[in-house]
Design an enzyme around this catalytic site. Structure first.
Site, PDB file in Angstrom:
ATOM      1  N   TYR A  86      31.611  45.143  62.252  1.00 55.93           N
ATOM      2  CA  TYR A  86      32.749  45.544  61.441  1.00 55.93           C
ATOM      3  C   TYR A  86      32.221  46.304  60.232  1.00 55.93           C
ATOM      4  O   TYR A  86      31.425  45.767  59.458  1.00 55.93           O
ATOM      5  CB  TYR A  86      33.486  44.276  61.031  1.00 55.93           C
ATOM      6  CG  TYR A  86      34.752  44.437  60.244  1.00 55.93           C
ATOM      7  CD1 TYR A  86      35.772  45.276  60.667  1.00 55.93           C
ATOM      8  CD2 TYR A  86      34.965  43.681  59.094  1.00 55.93           C
ATOM      9  CE1 TYR A  86      36.952  45.381  59.959  1.00 55.93           C
ATOM     10  CE2 TYR A  86      36.144  43.764  58.380  1.00 55.93           C
ATOM     11  CZ  TYR A  86      37.135  44.620  58.812  1.00 55.93           C
ATOM     12  OH  TYR A  86      38.307  44.705  58.109  1.00 55.93           O
ATOM     13  N   TYR A 240      41.118  34.482  63.302  1.00 48.12           N
ATOM     14  CA  TYR A 240      39.995  34.565  62.367  1.00 48.12           C
ATOM     15  C   TYR A 240      40.447  34.392  60.920  1.00 48.12           C
ATOM     16  O   TYR A 240      39.881  33.603  60.161  1.00 48.12           O
ATOM     17  CB  TYR A 240      39.281  35.913  62.527  1.00 48.12           C
ATOM     18  CG  TYR A 240      38.145  36.095  61.549  1.00 48.12           C
ATOM     19  CD1 TYR A 240      36.886  35.584  61.820  1.00 48.12           C
ATOM     20  CD2 TYR A 240      38.338  36.753  60.327  1.00 48.12           C
ATOM     21  CE1 TYR A 240      35.846  35.728  60.917  1.00 48.12           C
ATOM     22  CE2 TYR A 240      37.312  36.902  59.418  1.00 48.12           C
ATOM     23  CZ  TYR A 240      36.058  36.387  59.718  1.00 48.12           C
ATOM     24  OH  TYR A 240      35.041  36.520  58.802  1.00 48.12           O
ATOM     25  N   HIS A 241      41.479  35.128  60.541  1.00 54.37           N
ATOM     26  CA  HIS A 241      41.914  35.096  59.144  1.00 54.37           C
ATOM     27  C   HIS A 241      42.535  33.755  58.782  1.00 54.37           C
ATOM     28  O   HIS A 241      42.523  33.349  57.618  1.00 54.37           O
ATOM     29  CB  HIS A 241      42.893  36.238  58.889  1.00 54.37           C
ATOM     30  CG  HIS A 241      42.308  37.577  59.216  1.00 54.37           C
ATOM     31  ND1 HIS A 241      42.467  38.165  60.450  1.00 54.37           N
ATOM     32  CD2 HIS A 241      41.542  38.422  58.483  1.00 54.37           C
ATOM     33  CE1 HIS A 241      41.826  39.330  60.456  1.00 54.37           C
ATOM     34  NE2 HIS A 241      41.265  39.507  59.287  1.00 54.37           N
ATOM     35  N   LYS A 597      45.728  37.705  40.905  1.00 51.35           N
ATOM     36  CA  LYS A 597      44.837  38.691  41.486  1.00 51.35           C
ATOM     37  C   LYS A 597      45.326  40.063  41.043  1.00 51.35           C
ATOM     38  O   LYS A 597      46.530  40.265  40.908  1.00 51.35           O
ATOM     39  CB  LYS A 597      44.833  38.600  43.016  1.00 51.35           C
ATOM     40  CG  LYS A 597      44.282  37.290  43.554  1.00 51.35           C
ATOM     41  CD  LYS A 597      44.296  37.235  45.060  1.00 51.35           C
ATOM     42  CE  LYS A 597      43.257  38.150  45.658  1.00 51.35           C
ATOM     43  NZ  LYS A 597      41.866  37.689  45.468  1.00 51.35           N
ATOM     44  N   ASP A 601      44.125  43.396  46.866  1.00 49.81           N
ATOM     45  CA  ASP A 601      43.504  42.349  47.673  1.00 49.81           C
ATOM     46  C   ASP A 601      44.461  41.183  47.844  1.00 49.81           C
ATOM     47  O   ASP A 601      44.888  40.567  46.865  1.00 49.81           O
ATOM     48  CB  ASP A 601      42.210  41.878  47.001  1.00 49.81           C
ATOM     49  CG  ASP A 601      41.553  40.743  47.754  1.00 49.81           C
ATOM     50  OD1 ASP A 601      41.814  40.602  48.973  1.00 49.81           O
ATOM     51  OD2 ASP A 601      40.782  40.005  47.135  1.00 49.81           O
ATOM     52  N   HIS A 603      43.779  38.366  49.804  1.00 53.08           N
ATOM     53  CA  HIS A 603      43.132  37.104  50.168  1.00 53.08           C
ATOM     54  C   HIS A 603      43.282  36.124  49.003  1.00 53.08           C
ATOM     55  O   HIS A 603      42.672  36.306  47.951  1.00 53.08           O
ATOM     56  CB  HIS A 603      41.648  37.323  50.453  1.00 53.08           C
ATOM     57  CG  HIS A 603      41.392  38.184  51.649  1.00 53.08           C
ATOM     58  ND1 HIS A 603      41.403  39.557  51.587  1.00 53.08           N
ATOM     59  CD2 HIS A 603      41.115  37.872  52.940  1.00 53.08           C
ATOM     60  CE1 HIS A 603      41.130  40.051  52.785  1.00 53.08           C
ATOM     61  NE2 HIS A 603      40.968  39.059  53.625  1.00 53.08           N
TER      62      HIS A 603
END
Length: 716
Positions: A86, A240-241, A597, A601, A603
């Protein structure tokens, strides 16, 4: 040498549980008992043939339904897994050079990471893109950037995976137009577009539009691929996330399968035959260091998908029930402390993915907890796969752990636990309804917070972080992206593009896209392709759709009670709460913190976990909306009358946006509000940030309790 033992004493015996229990007690002083993993799985100390009894009647032939032992009969004995790395950073040219070098070193497929403004549908010269351009991926604003990305790479022979969800229409359309202009027939294109928008509303948050219009976009891509792209995977359903955000392995498995079923249900409802598209769906799982559990999870995923597809949709083709997957080693398992240890972690995780039967694999670089991967770290990551492929016997046997008492028992346990969770989702009316109610998001946030408490207290050992630590270790060199230079390059290219194209043609194509979105009677990807042929930008296409559906903003909340339960009446926690009580008396109210944040982003695992800790300690906590500008965060801090602003940083925008936040507070006469930050902030940035007014920097692995203690010191 004589041995007077009877031959029967050494002959292999059937498993005798009572005899084993007696031996176990004699060695350890207590009877054997089951242990519960942090994922809610029960582990026995020993397994035997009796643990295979629940599998009686389940076909265990590789390549046959329910595909537990692998989607193909030959697996790696006929063809090794696809090695993917990736990658994406800075400009399209730099990423193109990296791709070519990786292909020359033996990589077999490309996997593209886009920067955050691209994910969120902003052109690089948009005000909200500042600080993030080229940081966590490559900046792609138009077909011309996409052409630069794949310059000299034959798309008819190269498999391309693109991690894109929110801005999937302009990015997929740009890829198709570049292939078209290369002279590549669409029928020859191979690869994957992630296009898993449902998980974005659970954890990753790089959505643009509300859930239901976003689902429509995703299904339009599926429908288009079924008609025109026979070798291309139109969705990579991503667990995955979920794992990266803190989900247990059971949650990751159940919610991923649930999302996949939701996509199939939606495609069938719009008239597609299940066998038209289901064989091209793929899945994407995260792989942590718990080797046996991860192997069993992947085997259970294949079995669950096959069984549920058959139960719910009755496909005629076995391929519609065959789950094919890509895996990536865990990013959240990587540590900033003793980063070379991450090579070992990644190797264990890669081995688990391969023993579990993945079709392709990405191995993370050892320095990713510090910054974007360096060239050296990227080479080590790729070579990890090449060593496993060429220097071991992994490719000699199909499903080498098949038949293991432990693995088969764990696989069955995953299937049972995941079905229980899926029944709860079904009772809510499916994944879309569950997501709109926040059910998966809450479960994942709670699991992440519980995990953090266990690590902070040393209950779960992390080598180099809470055990076996060392002082004075020099950090490795890290990659630093000059985002201002990338921004200038992209802004100039956008200026040239807008001046050289036909404005009338662009406006006409964008208007057609808007009407398609409004009317709902045609395929959005087809309309987006026309926009990209006309040289519209990613931002313009996204804005055309935003004019119909708006830009989505989710409500955010945090978990309460986990830290209080996890620390209980420990002396450190009691003292901390007493110090907060002292602050309360001195301030005349609860100390208040805004956790936010800045930039694009999404996350937010760290932000939510830290918010939970401060709330349990006695602070009033405001959790700001995502995707805020520095000015918006400053305004919220003043309006909420907070004492501290805590910024969570992951993607590198802190170098630009946090100083802007400090300046914005000063401009409003609010210098008394302290700014602290935490997350992936490389050491090379610390002194500059402290000089610019940041009061504390918390690096990855800092216990939340320590963060709270330092903030208390600031306020005292």
């Amino acid at each position: 040498m004589s041995d007077d033992r009877n031959a029967s004493d050494v002959r292999p015996q059937r498993f005798d549980e009572s005899a084993w229990q007696a031996l176990f007690r004699s060695e350890l002083g207590h009877p054997a008992a089951s242990k519960l993993s942090r994922h809610g799985l029960e582990f026995d100390a020993v397994y035997s043939a009796k643990d295979l009894e629940p599998l009686a009647g389940v076909d265990t032939t590789p390549g046959l339904h329910p595909f537990t032992r692998g989607p193909y009969a030959s697996m790696y004995t006929g063809r090794a897994w696809t090695t993917r790395q990736y990658a994406g950073f800075s400009t399209a040219e730099e990423t193109n050079a990296f791709f070519k070098a990786s292909l020359a070193r033996g990589q077999r497929g490309l996997s593209v990471a886009f920067d955050l403004p691209t994910h969120r549908g902003y052109d690089s010269d948009h005000a909200r893109a500042m600080g993030d351009v080229g940081k966590a991926g490559v900046a792609i604003d138009s077909v011309l950037d996409m052409a630069r990305l794949f310059e000299g790479i034959d798309l008819s022979t190269t498999s391309v995976s693109m991690t894109m969800n929110g801005a999937v229409l302009p990015i997929m359309a740009a890829y198709l137009v570049v292939a078209e202009e290369q002279g590549c027939e669409r029928s020859r294109l191979s690869g994957t577009i992630q296009n898993d928008i449902l998980k974005e509303f659970m954890v990753r948050n790089t959505y643009i539009y509300p859930p239901r219009p976003s689902l429509r976009i995703g299904l339009d891509v599926v429908e288009y691929a079924a008609r025109h792209l026979p070798r291309f995977n139109p969705i990579s359903v991503s667990g995955y996330h979920l794992q990266e955000a803190g989900a247990t392995l059971v949650h990751e498995l159940a919610y991923t399968i649930g999302n996949g079923l939701e996509y199939v249900k939606g495609a069938v409802a719009r008239g597609l035959d299940v066998d038209e598209f289901a064989p091209r769906l793929s899945f994407f799982f995260g792989i942590g260091t718990e080797l046996f559990s991860e192997v069993a999870k992947l085997r259970a995923a294949r079995r669950l998908w096959a069984e549920l597809m058959q139960e719910r949709f009755q496909p005629r083709s076995p391929a519609s029930c065959r789950l094919r997957m890509h895996c990536q080693t865990s990013g959240v398992s990587l540590t900033a402390q003793q980063p070379l240890n991450n090579i070992v972690r990644t190797t264990i995780e890669a081995l688990a993915a391969l023993l579990g039967g993945t079709q392709s694999l990405h191995t993370n670089s050892f320095d990713e907890a510090l910054a974007l991967p360096s060239d050296q770290a990227a080479r080590v990551a790729l070579n990890t796969q090449l060593i496993l492929q060429h220097e071991t016997d992994l490719t000699n046997v199909v499903d080498p752990l098949g038949g293991s008492y432990l693995i088969e028992s764990l696989t069955q346990q995953f299937v049972v636990r995941a079905r229980e969770l899926l029944s709860e989702i079904d009772a809510l009316g499916g994944m879309v309804n569950a997501i709109e109610r926040g059910v998966p998001e809450l479960a994942i946030a709670r699991a992440a917070t519980e995990r953090q408490v266990r690590v902070d207290r040393g209950i779960d050992t992390v080598v180099g972080v809470n055990a076996f630590t060392s002082e004075g270790e020099a950090p490795p060199e890290v990659r630093v992206i000059d985002h201002e230079q990338v921004w200038r390059v992209q802004a100039e290219r956008l200026k040239v593009l807008r001046a050289s194209r036909s404005s009338a043609r662009v406006s006409e194509a964008l208007e057609h896209l808007t009407q398609t979105a409004r009317n709902g009677d045609a395929n959005l990807l087809e309309a987006a392709v026309e926009c990209m042929r006309a040289r519209a930008t990613v931002g313009e296409v996204s804005l055309a759709l935003e004019s119909v559906w708006g830009r989505y903003s989710a409500e955010r909340g945090s978990i309460v009670g986990v830290f209080n339960r996890g620390y209980g009446d420990t002396q450190r926690w009691l003292q901390l709460r007493e110090r907060v009580n002292g602050l309360r008396q001195r301030l005349g109210r609860n100390p208040r913190i805004l956790i936010a944040k800045v930039g694009q982003d999404g996350h937010d695992r760290g932000a939510k976990v830290v918010a939970a800790g401060f709330a349990d300690a006695g602070f009033d906590v405001d959790l700001a909306p995502l995707f805020q500008s520095p000015g918006e965060v400053a305004r919220a801090a003043i309006d909420h009358d907070v004492h501290v602003v805590g910024i969570s940083s992951l993607a590198g925008a802190h170098r630009t946006l946090i100083p802007e936040l400090v300046a914005a507070l000063a401009n409003e006469g609010a210098q008394h509000i302290h700014v602290v930050c935490g997350g992936i902030v490389p050491g090379v940035d610390h002194d500059k940030l402290l000089e610019q007014g940041v009061r504390r920097i918390f690096t990855p692995g800092t216990p939340v309790v320590e963060c709270i203690e330092q903030v208390i010191e600031l306020l005292q």
